[in-house]
Design a protein around this motif. Structure first.
Motif, short mmCIF file in Angstrom:
data_model
loop_
_atom_site.label_atom_id
_atom_site.label_comp_id
_atom_site.label_asym_id
_atom_site.label_seq_id
_atom_site.Cartn_x
_atom_site.Cartn_y
_atom_site.Cartn_z
N TRP A 121 -27.77 -39.11 -38.77
CA TRP A 121 -27.37 -38.61 -40.01
C TRP A 121 -26.11 -37.87 -39.65
CZ3 TRP A 121 -27.87 -34.01 -43.19
CH2 TRP A 121 -28.37 -33.09 -42.68
N ASP A 122 -25.50 -37.39 -38.52
CA ASP A 122 -24.56 -36.46 -38.25
C ASP A 122 -23.22 -37.28 -39.00
OD1 ASP A 122 -26.21 -34.69 -37.23
OD2 ASP A 122 -25.69 -35.32 -35.10
N VAL A 123 -23.09 -38.46 -38.96
CA VAL A 123 -22.14 -39.20 -39.14
C VAL A 123 -21.84 -39.00 -40.97
CG1 VAL A 123 -23.01 -41.31 -40.22
CG2 VAL A 123 -20.99 -41.44 -39.14
N LEU A 124 -22.71 -38.30 -41.54
CA LEU A 124 -22.60 -37.96 -42.89
C LEU A 124 -21.76 -36.69 -43.12
CD1 LEU A 124 -26.20 -38.98 -44.04
CD2 LEU A 124 -24.00 -40.30 -44.46
N GLN A 125 -21.56 -36.05 -42.13
CA GLN A 125 -20.93 -34.74 -42.19
C GLN A 125 -19.53 -35.02 -42.20
OE1 GLN A 125 -22.92 -32.30 -42.85
NE2 GLN A 125 -24.48 -33.66 -42.80
N THR A 126 -18.95 -36.24 -41.87
CA THR A 126 -17.49 -36.53 -41.86
C THR A 126 -17.28 -37.33 -43.16
OG1 THR A 126 -17.78 -38.71 -40.53
CG2 THR A 126 -17.83 -36.59 -39.39
N SER A 127 -15.97 -37.79 -43.42
CA SER A 127 -15.67 -38.45 -44.56
C SER A 127 -14.24 -39.13 -43.99
CB SER A 127 -15.43 -37.64 -45.54
OG SER A 127 -14.15 -36.74 -45.27
N GLY A 128 -13.95 -40.06 -44.97
CA GLY A 128 -12.87 -40.79 -44.81
C GLY A 128 -13.03 -41.91 -43.77
N TYR A 129 -11.94 -42.73 -43.11
CA TYR A 129 -12.17 -43.81 -42.74
C TYR A 129 -12.18 -43.41 -40.85
CZ TYR A 129 -10.87 -47.82 -39.85
OH TYR A 129 -10.71 -48.69 -38.81
N SER A 130 -12.96 -44.05 -40.33
CA SER A 130 -13.19 -43.82 -38.89
C SER A 130 -13.63 -45.38 -38.47
CB SER A 130 -14.69 -43.10 -38.52
OG SER A 130 -14.83 -43.10 -37.17
N LEU A 131 -12.93 -45.64 -37.22
CA LEU A 131 -13.15 -47.17 -36.84
C LEU A 131 -14.46 -47.39 -36.14
CD1 LEU A 131 -11.94 -49.75 -35.98
CD2 LEU A 131 -11.35 -49.03 -33.84
N GLY A 132 -15.10 -46.33 -35.37
CA GLY A 132 -16.41 -46.51 -34.81
C GLY A 132 -17.48 -46.48 -36.11
N VAL A 133 -17.18 -45.69 -37.27
CA VAL A 133 -18.15 -45.61 -38.18
C VAL A 133 -18.26 -47.16 -39.01
CG1 VAL A 133 -18.83 -44.83 -40.43
CG2 VAL A 133 -18.27 -43.33 -38.47
N THR A 134 -17.03 -47.45 -39.22
CA THR A 134 -16.69 -48.68 -39.84
C THR A 134 -17.34 -49.95 -38.92
OG1 THR A 134 -14.75 -47.78 -40.92
CG2 THR A 134 -15.01 -50.27 -40.91
N VAL A 135 -17.10 -49.94 -37.73
CA VAL A 135 -17.71 -51.23 -36.82
C VAL A 135 -19.31 -51.11 -37.19
CG1 VAL A 135 -18.08 -52.00 -34.64
CG2 VAL A 135 -15.93 -51.58 -35.37
N ALA A 136 -19.89 -49.81 -36.79
CA ALA A 136 -21.27 -49.82 -37.18
C ALA A 136 -21.96 -50.09 -38.47
CB ALA A 136 -21.78 -48.27 -36.78
N ALA A 137 -21.25 -49.81 -39.31
CA ALA A 137 -21.46 -50.10 -40.69
C ALA A 137 -21.37 -51.58 -41.07
CB ALA A 137 -20.66 -49.29 -41.75
N LEU A 138 -20.29 -52.30 -40.25
CA LEU A 138 -20.15 -53.67 -40.49
C LEU A 138 -21.35 -54.33 -39.85
CD1 LEU A 138 -16.10 -54.15 -40.10
CD2 LEU A 138 -17.63 -54.74 -42.34
N LEU A 139 -21.53 -53.98 -38.82
CA LEU A 139 -22.66 -54.86 -37.96
C LEU A 139 -24.12 -54.63 -38.82
CD1 LEU A 139 -22.01 -53.55 -34.54
CD2 LEU A 139 -21.88 -56.07 -35.33
N VAL A 140 -24.39 -53.02 -38.94
CA VAL A 140 -25.60 -53.16 -39.87
C VAL A 140 -25.67 -53.87 -41.27
CG1 VAL A 140 -27.09 -51.58 -40.87
CG2 VAL A 140 -26.18 -50.90 -38.89
N HIS A 141 -24.86 -53.82 -41.91
CA HIS A 141 -24.45 -54.28 -43.13
C HIS A 141 -24.80 -55.91 -43.01
CE1 HIS A 141 -23.16 -54.15 -47.65
NE2 HIS A 141 -22.56 -55.40 -47.12
N TYR A 142 -23.71 -56.69 -42.28
CA TYR A 142 -24.08 -57.95 -42.02
C TYR A 142 -25.23 -58.69 -41.46
CZ TYR A 142 -19.47 -58.71 -43.99
OH TYR A 142 -18.41 -58.63 -44.74
N VAL A 143 -25.99 -57.67 -40.53
CA VAL A 143 -27.31 -58.15 -39.86
C VAL A 143 -28.30 -58.02 -41.23
CG1 VAL A 143 -29.04 -57.44 -38.59
CG2 VAL A 143 -26.72 -57.71 -37.62
N LEU A 144 -28.31 -56.87 -41.99
CA LEU A 144 -29.26 -56.99 -42.93
C LEU A 144 -28.89 -57.90 -43.88
CD1 LEU A 144 -29.29 -52.96 -43.63
CD2 LEU A 144 -31.32 -54.66 -42.62
N GLY A 145 -27.54 -58.24 -44.35
CA GLY A 145 -27.44 -59.34 -45.36
C GLY A 145 -28.06 -60.72 -44.89
#
Length: 167
Positions: free
Chosen positions: A61-85
């Protein structure tokens, strides 16, 4: 003589797993575009908020303390998002096939909409007990996006499934 055309009672019928996985992947893309578009158009929240919320599932949940674009956060989110999809697309097909909810486009869309609404409730009210940061995304825009996810997954599955496929 009894006629049971398009009966929606349970019968032993396997879904087309490949079509279900692709449908979930495609519907995940639709959902992601809706989330980014909505937050960008309304300007009400950071357009990357949903990305951070999803990435926090695997990055802490530490990632929630940041905002804006981050490549690492985006890649992690894409992986989780598409696996769940993909997982949710498979779950939807596993419900649709044995009840013949894939017998027509309107039936599939209704089943997908109900599934998407159920996902929204489970994710943003049920899972919010564990992942408290999900509460930030509760609301009609997210609920409607999940209904559209379910409808997109059902429609894509209906169009891709091969009823005569080998088992």
């Amino acid at each position: 003589m009894e006629l049971h055309l398009q009966s929606h009672h349970w019968q032993a019928r396997w879904p087309d797993w490949a079509a279900a996985a692709v449908a979930g992947f495609g519907a995940g893309g639709v959902l992601m575009l809706l989330e980014l578009s909505w937050s960008s158009l309304t300007g009400a929240t950071d357009p990357w908020l949903a990305t951070h919320v999803i990435a926090a599932l695997v990055m802490s949940w530490d990632v929630l303390q940041t905002s804006g674009y981050s490549l690492g956060v985006t890649v992690a989110a894409l992986l989780v998002h598409y696996v769940l999809g993909v997982v949710f697309g498979i779950m939807l097909a596993a419900i649709m096939a044995p009840f013949r909810l894939d017998s027509s486009i309107p039936m599939a869309l209704v089943a997908g909409a109900a599934f998407g609404l159920l996902l929204y409730v489970l994710n943003f009210y049920g899972m919010a007990g564990v992942y408290t940061w999900f509460v930030a995304l509760r609301g009609w825009p997210t609920a409607i996006a999940h209904v559209i996810f379910g409808m997109a997954a059902a429609f894509i599955y209906l169009k891709l499934e091969r009823p005569d496929r080998p088992r």
